[in-house]
Design a protein around this motif. Structure first.
Motif, PDB file in Angstrom:
ATOM      1  N   ASN A  91       0.826  -1.209   0.000  1.00 23.60           N
ATOM      2  CA  ASN A  91       0.000   0.000   0.000  1.00 23.60           C
ATOM      3  C   ASN A  91       0.865   1.265   0.000  1.00 23.60           C
ATOM      4  O   ASN A  91       0.634   2.196  -0.784  1.00 23.60           O
ATOM      5  N   ASP A 155     -11.716   5.479   1.577  1.00 23.23           N
ATOM      6  CA  ASP A 155     -11.236   4.127   1.863  1.00 23.23           C
ATOM      7  C   ASP A 155     -10.647   3.446   0.626  1.00 23.23           C
ATOM      8  O   ASP A 155     -10.795   2.242   0.415  1.00 23.23           O
ATOM      9  N   THR A 156     -10.008   4.240  -0.237  1.00 23.17           N
ATOM     10  CA  THR A 156      -9.266   3.693  -1.374  1.00 23.17           C
ATOM     11  C   THR A 156      -7.870   4.309  -1.399  1.00 23.17           C
ATOM     12  O   THR A 156      -7.645   5.400  -0.870  1.00 23.17           O
ATOM     13  N   LEU A 157      -6.941   3.609  -2.028  1.00 20.82           N
ATOM     14  CA  LEU A 157      -5.583   4.146  -2.131  1.00 20.82           C
ATOM     15  C   LEU A 157      -5.528   5.364  -3.046  1.00 20.82           C
ATOM     16  O   LEU A 157      -4.696   6.256  -2.848  1.00 20.82           O
ATOM     17  N   PRO A 230      -3.879   9.650   5.536  1.00 21.88           N
ATOM     18  CA  PRO A 230      -4.290   8.233   5.469  1.00 21.88           C
ATOM     19  C   PRO A 230      -5.153   7.815   6.660  1.00 21.88           C
ATOM     20  O   PRO A 230      -6.046   6.970   6.505  1.00 21.88           O
ATOM     21  N   ILE A 234      -8.539   6.315   5.079  1.00 20.72           N
ATOM     22  CA  ILE A 234      -8.580   4.848   5.089  1.00 20.72           C
ATOM     23  C   ILE A 234      -9.281   4.360   6.354  1.00 20.72           C
ATOM     24  O   ILE A 234      -8.928   4.758   7.475  1.00 20.72           O
ATOM     25  N   THR A 236     -10.393   0.772   6.318  1.00 24.81           N
ATOM     26  CA  THR A 236     -10.217  -0.682   6.304  1.00 24.81           C
ATOM     27  C   THR A 236      -8.796  -1.044   6.702  1.00 24.81           C
ATOM     28  O   THR A 236      -7.835  -0.404   6.249  1.00 24.81           O
ATOM     29  N   ARG A 239      -6.145  -1.759   3.928  1.00 20.45           N
ATOM     30  CA  ARG A 239      -5.726  -0.657   3.055  1.00 20.45           C
ATOM     31  C   ARG A 239      -4.862   0.365   3.790  1.00 20.45           C
ATOM     32  O   ARG A 239      -4.531   1.410   3.225  1.00 20.45           O
ATOM     33  N   ARG A 240      -4.502   0.105   5.004  1.00 21.08           N
ATOM     34  CA  ARG A 240      -3.683   1.054   5.746  1.00 21.08           C
ATOM     35  C   ARG A 240      -2.253   1.058   5.235  1.00 21.08           C
ATOM     36  O   ARG A 240      -1.779   0.094   4.653  1.00 21.08           O
ATOM     37  N   THR A 241      -1.573   2.159   5.518  1.00 20.08           N
ATOM     38  CA  THR A 241      -0.171   2.295   5.116  1.00 20.08           C
ATOM     39  C   THR A 241       0.735   2.078   6.322  1.00 20.08           C
ATOM     40  O   THR A 241       0.278   1.977   7.464  1.00 20.08           O
TER      41      THR A 241
END
Length: 292
Positions: A91, A155-157, A230, A234, A236, A239-241
């Protein structure tokens, strides 16, 4: 009877000048050593704490070097099933690389236009771009989040990439660098039949490699270390960084300083590798831009 030689005033002046330069160099070296220590000591403290046990880290009086070095904290992070480390790395890498590629394209293209083209309102528009650099990121969080909601990117990159696709500092840096390119070179390309985008792609971009490397490394560091945006976008876990991973060991498992220090090293390591690979171009780009 022995005679006493009195030194001449000019010789005394040279001795005083040499002593003054020696004192000046000593103070400069002392200042540089203190600056290096202030920079490196926190990083070394993080590295040494990652090799300690949790009890040794919180012990009073504290120790700087680990008494019994261990890699248990790293093993715990790599084997924890609740922390998909590979997914977090993917991610962060996807967001950072894509963001840097888009910013390099938009910044270099806009910088080329501002540097080599004349059009009405050019100086006013460039002034607005420079003024936007003075606006803190915290002020633009709510408008940027509403934009992400409208675009359906929560909640998307891509929600981490789109708001920073255009960088005001990048446009400024590239304009300053491209202004140094000779106009005769671009005119010769036009005479040979090259289109305007072809001139930008084939003539301008190969000439501004150091500036692109400098801007790329700076943007990569900023995007890779980004934490607040983020954390807002984000929701979820998958999907976290990587920077958000650091909070995992302070909120879900209590305060685990050893795991936090080890996770911090894993977060910082790619930045060090990227900088070492691009160090030569970064130094060259900063030097050439600073001479303008």
């Amino acid at each position: 009877m022995a005679s006493i030689t009195v030194p001449k005033p000019r010789a005394q002046g040279r001795v005083a000048s040499v002593q003054f330069r020696w004192i000046g160099k000593t103070l400069v070296y002392l200042f540089l050593i203190l600056g290096c220590m202030a920079t490196l000591v926190p990083f070394l403290w993080m590295v040494f704490n990652s090799l300690k046990t949790s009890s040794e880290i919180i012990r009073v009086p504290p120790t700087f070097f680990p008494e019994h070095p261990t890699l248990e904290s790293f093993r715990t992070i790599f084997t924890d099933p609740k922390v998909p480390l590979a997914r977090f790395y993917f991610n962060s890498t996807f967001v950072a690389v894509t963001n840097v590629a888009i910013q390099l394209f938009t910044s270099s293209l806009a910088g080329y236009v501002f540097a080599k083209y004349r059009f009405r309102g050019k100086n006013l528009l460039f002034g607005f771009i420079l003024a936007s650099m003075m606006i803190p990121f915290q002020v633009t969080i709510i408008p940027a989040y509403l934009l992400i909601v409208k675009l359906g990117l929560v909640d998307t990159l891509w929600g981490l990439i789109v708001p920073s696709a255009v960088n005001a500092f990048g446009i400024f840096l590239m304009k300053q660098f491209i202004e140094g390119l000779p106009g005769e070179l671009l005119d010769a390309a036009r005479i040979d039949g090259a289109g305007e985008f072809g001139i930008y792609w084939r003539i301008v971009l190969p000439q501004v490699g150091p500036a692109l490397a400098t801007l790329g490394v700076l943007n990569f560091m900023g995007v890779w270390n980004s934490y607040l945006w983020p954390l807002i976008v984000i929701t979820t876990h998958e999907r976290r960084t990587l920077p958000i991973m650091l909070t995992w060991y302070n909120s879900q498992h209590g305060t685990r300083y050893d795991l936090t220090m080890a996770a911090s090293i894993l977060v910082v390591l790619p930045i060090i590798v990227v900088y070492l690979l691009a160090q030569r171009w970064v130094v060259q780009g900063i030097a050439l831009t600073g001479m303008k």
